[in-house]
Design a protein around this motif. Structure first.
Motif, mmCIF file in Angstrom:
data_model
loop_
_atom_site.group_PDB
_atom_site.id
_atom_site.type_symbol
_atom_site.label_atom_id
_atom_site.label_comp_id
_atom_site.label_asym_id
_atom_site.label_seq_id
_atom_site.Cartn_x
_atom_site.Cartn_y
_atom_site.Cartn_z
ATOM 1 N N GLU A 150 0.854 -1.182 0.000
ATOM 2 C CA GLU A 150 0.000 0.000 0.000
ATOM 3 C C GLU A 150 0.889 1.231 0.000
ATOM 4 O O GLU A 150 1.751 1.376 0.868
ATOM 5 C CB GLU A 150 -0.891 -0.016 1.241
ATOM 6 C CG GLU A 150 -1.674 1.257 1.465
ATOM 7 C CD GLU A 150 -2.388 1.221 2.806
ATOM 8 O OE1 GLU A 150 -3.241 0.340 2.991
ATOM 9 O OE2 GLU A 150 -2.072 2.050 3.664
ATOM 10 N N ILE A 151 0.700 2.109 -0.976
ATOM 11 C CA ILE A 151 1.477 3.336 -1.055
ATOM 12 C C ILE A 151 0.528 4.502 -0.896
ATOM 13 O O ILE A 151 -0.371 4.687 -1.719
ATOM 14 C CB ILE A 151 2.241 3.443 -2.390
ATOM 15 C CG1 ILE A 151 3.153 2.217 -2.584
ATOM 16 C CG2 ILE A 151 3.047 4.724 -2.442
ATOM 17 C CD1 ILE A 151 3.906 2.216 -3.883
ATOM 18 N N SER A 152 0.695 5.280 0.154
ATOM 19 C CA SER A 152 -0.179 6.425 0.396
ATOM 20 C C SER A 152 0.227 7.603 -0.469
ATOM 21 O O SER A 152 1.399 7.799 -0.780
ATOM 22 C CB SER A 152 -0.127 6.833 1.874
ATOM 23 O OG SER A 152 -0.610 5.784 2.688
ATOM 24 N N ASP A 153 -0.752 8.413 -0.841
ATOM 25 C CA ASP A 153 -0.476 9.566 -1.697
ATOM 26 C C ASP A 153 0.485 10.550 -1.054
ATOM 27 O O ASP A 153 1.141 11.315 -1.744
ATOM 28 C CB ASP A 153 -1.785 10.288 -2.030
ATOM 29 C CG ASP A 153 -2.620 9.512 -3.042
ATOM 30 O OD1 ASP A 153 -2.068 8.584 -3.641
ATOM 31 O OD2 ASP A 153 -3.805 9.847 -3.214
ATOM 32 N N ASP A 154 0.549 10.563 0.296
ATOM 33 C CA ASP A 154 1.386 11.556 0.954
ATOM 34 C C ASP A 154 2.782 11.032 1.279
ATOM 35 O O ASP A 154 3.513 11.631 2.036
ATOM 36 C CB ASP A 154 0.721 12.046 2.246
ATOM 37 C CG ASP A 154 0.489 10.917 3.238
ATOM 38 O OD1 ASP A 154 0.667 9.738 2.843
ATOM 39 O OD2 ASP A 154 0.145 11.212 4.394
ATOM 40 N N VAL A 155 3.148 9.896 0.670
ATOM 41 C CA VAL A 155 4.460 9.325 0.949
ATOM 42 C C VAL A 155 5.485 9.755 -0.094
ATOM 43 O O VAL A 155 6.530 10.268 0.232
ATOM 44 C CB VAL A 155 4.365 7.792 1.025
ATOM 45 C CG1 VAL A 155 5.754 7.200 1.214
ATOM 46 C CG2 VAL A 155 3.466 7.366 2.183
ATOM 47 N N PHE A 156 5.191 9.565 -1.369
ATOM 48 C CA PHE A 156 6.183 9.876 -2.400
ATOM 49 C C PHE A 156 5.494 10.241 -3.701
ATOM 50 O O PHE A 156 4.738 9.453 -4.237
ATOM 51 C CB PHE A 156 7.084 8.692 -2.645
ATOM 52 C CG PHE A 156 7.901 8.804 -3.910
ATOM 53 C CD1 PHE A 156 8.834 9.810 -4.051
ATOM 54 C CD2 PHE A 156 7.716 7.918 -4.949
ATOM 55 C CE1 PHE A 156 9.586 9.924 -5.214
ATOM 56 C CE2 PHE A 156 8.470 8.021 -6.112
ATOM 57 C CZ PHE A 156 9.406 9.018 -6.239
ATOM 58 N N PRO A 157 5.810 11.351 -4.275
ATOM 59 C CA PRO A 157 6.359 12.508 -3.554
ATOM 60 C C PRO A 157 5.237 13.216 -2.826
ATOM 61 O O PRO A 157 4.186 12.642 -2.623
ATOM 62 C CB PRO A 157 6.943 13.356 -4.685
ATOM 63 C CG PRO A 157 6.043 13.041 -5.852
ATOM 64 C CD PRO A 157 5.632 11.588 -5.691
ATOM 65 N N TYR A 158 5.427 14.498 -2.466
ATOM 66 C CA TYR A 158 4.347 15.201 -1.769
ATOM 67 C C TYR A 158 3.110 15.278 -2.668
ATOM 68 O O TYR A 158 1.991 15.142 -2.197
ATOM 69 C CB TYR A 158 4.804 16.609 -1.368
ATOM 70 C CG TYR A 158 5.791 16.592 -0.229
ATOM 71 C CD1 TYR A 158 5.389 16.221 1.051
ATOM 72 C CD2 TYR A 158 7.129 16.921 -0.433
ATOM 73 C CE1 TYR A 158 6.288 16.192 2.096
ATOM 74 C CE2 TYR A 158 8.035 16.898 0.609
ATOM 75 C CZ TYR A 158 7.609 16.534 1.881
ATOM 76 O OH TYR A 158 8.503 16.499 2.915
ATOM 77 N N ASN A 159 3.303 15.520 -3.951
ATOM 78 C CA ASN A 159 2.220 15.458 -4.920
ATOM 79 C C ASN A 159 2.404 14.182 -5.732
ATOM 80 O O ASN A 159 3.443 14.011 -6.383
ATOM 81 C CB ASN A 159 2.240 16.671 -5.852
ATOM 82 C CG ASN A 159 1.973 17.962 -5.103
ATOM 83 O OD1 ASN A 159 1.073 18.017 -4.277
ATOM 84 N ND2 ASN A 159 2.775 18.978 -5.375
ATOM 85 N N PRO A 160 1.453 13.245 -5.694
ATOM 86 C CA PRO A 160 1.640 11.952 -6.358
ATOM 87 C C PRO A 160 1.829 12.112 -7.863
ATOM 88 O O PRO A 160 1.221 12.994 -8.484
ATOM 89 C CB PRO A 160 0.352 11.206 -6.031
ATOM 90 C CG PRO A 160 -0.643 12.266 -5.736
ATOM 91 C CD PRO A 160 0.128 13.360 -5.075
ATOM 92 N N PRO A 161 2.690 11.280 -8.482
ATOM 93 C CA PRO A 161 2.903 11.363 -9.935
ATOM 94 C C PRO A 161 1.663 10.902 -10.685
ATOM 95 O O PRO A 161 0.808 10.207 -10.137
ATOM 96 C CB PRO A 161 4.089 10.414 -10.153
ATOM 97 C CG PRO A 161 4.004 9.447 -9.022
ATOM 98 C CD PRO A 161 3.502 10.238 -7.850
ATOM 99 N N ASP A 162 1.577 11.274 -11.965
ATOM 100 C CA ASP A 162 0.417 10.902 -12.767
ATOM 101 C C ASP A 162 0.619 9.574 -13.498
ATOM 102 O O ASP A 162 -0.195 9.191 -14.336
ATOM 103 C CB ASP A 162 0.080 12.010 -13.776
ATOM 104 C CG ASP A 162 1.257 12.338 -14.692
ATOM 105 O OD1 ASP A 162 2.284 11.631 -14.619
ATOM 106 O OD2 ASP A 162 1.139 13.297 -15.480
#
Length: 323
Positions: free
Chosen positions: A269-281
């Motif tokens: 599970e990868i949270s949106d606030d882990v990498f980077p601050y703004n998630p890549p598209d």
């Protein structure tokens, strides 16, 4: 006098945090005298020049020890990370690593399969969860069941008298094709990982495909698909048993010497606030486990805190992951 090659080992705990304390690291080959690596000052690196060959690795720092594993020292020497955990912990293999984890036998992980929203998890499964007396497991005060709308791994704590194996078999039968049911190997917020019945195995070249398939069936597993990228390689799924029992089966094949690799089809599970601050598209970002295993997320955030321009890259510098 045989030529010597340098071995450099970096010791970390099961969360990949450096272990800098006193300990011992030894390489053992048959009945020969063990080779003792030297701890470099102010760090977690141990180093020694040794003859080429295959060695059994023994590493210990405090009460933490490395799982049973071998390292191959070739012409270019060897450098790698060694994960340590408590002596009675289970472990899974991932590439050249043996990663220990505390066996959470009182926690069950449920993850919607790809393309299926959490809402679609069957009523039967939810009923089974209730009958099994499973309670949502909280991490730092966050109810992991309440986050399921975002596709997170759902964790439940069991208070049932059912055996670990029976519980997993019931949940897997109820889940059908809509969810994966397994065992969490990491319950840190934003880093939750689980293993279930799915494994990727590659048998050695001297094992005929017919013999490999016989072994798989004999172990109570089905072949889901072959992997065209490598010969003698399959994604398999065990029909019964708990994840720890299935890990033991895979490890027995390792010890028998018939596998090049055998590792769980790990769910992370990868949270949106882990990498980077703004998630890549990148639509495949959520499946790129290598980024978190290599702690790229941490490096990105540290660079961003120092200077946001550092994370925009340089046209003269190339970074790649080689498999």
């Amino acid at each position: 006098m045989p030529k010597l090659r340098t071995v450099s080992l970096h010791l970390v705990d099961h969360d990949a945090l450096p272990l800098t304390g006193r300990g011992s690291v030894r390489l053992v080959k048959g009945r020969r005298k063990a080779l003792v690596l030297r701890h470099l000052p102010r760090g977690n690196t141990w180093r020694l020049s040794v003859p080429m060959g295959t060695y059994d690795l023994q590493a210990k720092v405090g009460k933490l020890v490395a799982p049973k594993q071998k390292i191959e020292v070739g012409e270019d020497g060897y450098e790698g990370t060694v994960y340590l955990g408590e002596a009675d912990w289970s472990f899974y293999r991932l590439g050249q690593h043996a990663v220990p984890f505390p066996p959470h036998r009182d926690i069950v992980a449920v993850m919607p399969r790809q393309g299926i929203k959490a809402k679609a998890i069957s009523t039967t499964l939810n009923k089974t969860i209730k009958q099994a007396q499973l309670k949502p497991f909280e991490i730092d005060g966050v109810d992991k069941d309440s986050r399921s709308e975002r596709g997170a791994i759902r964790l439940y704590k069991t208070e049932s008298s059912s055996t670990f194996q029976d519980l997993h078999n019931k949940l897997r039968k109820s889940a059908g094709s809509v969810a994966r049911v397994g065992l969490p190997v990491d319950v840190r917020p934003g880093h939750t990982k689980m293993i279930d019945a799915d494994f990727v195995v590659r048998f050695r070249e001297n094992i005929k495909p017919s013999e490999a398939k016989r072994r798989i069936r004999q172990a109570g597993a089905d072949i889901i698909r072959s992997l065209v990228q490598a010969p003698n390689t399959w994604l398999i799924r065990f029909r019964f048993g708990d994840p720890l029992a299935n890990l033991a089966t895979i490890e027995s094949w390792h010890e028998e010497g018939i596998l090049i690799f055998g590792e769980p089809d790990l769910v992370a599970e990868i949270s949106d606030d882990v990498f980077p601050y703004n998630p890549p598209d990148d639509p495949t970002y959520g499946s790129q486990l290598n980024l978190t295993l290599q702690r790229v997320d941490t490096a990105w955030r540290l660079l961003a805190d120092i200077d946001p321009k550092l994370t925009t890259g340089c046209p003269h510098v190339y970074v790649a992951t080689l498999d």
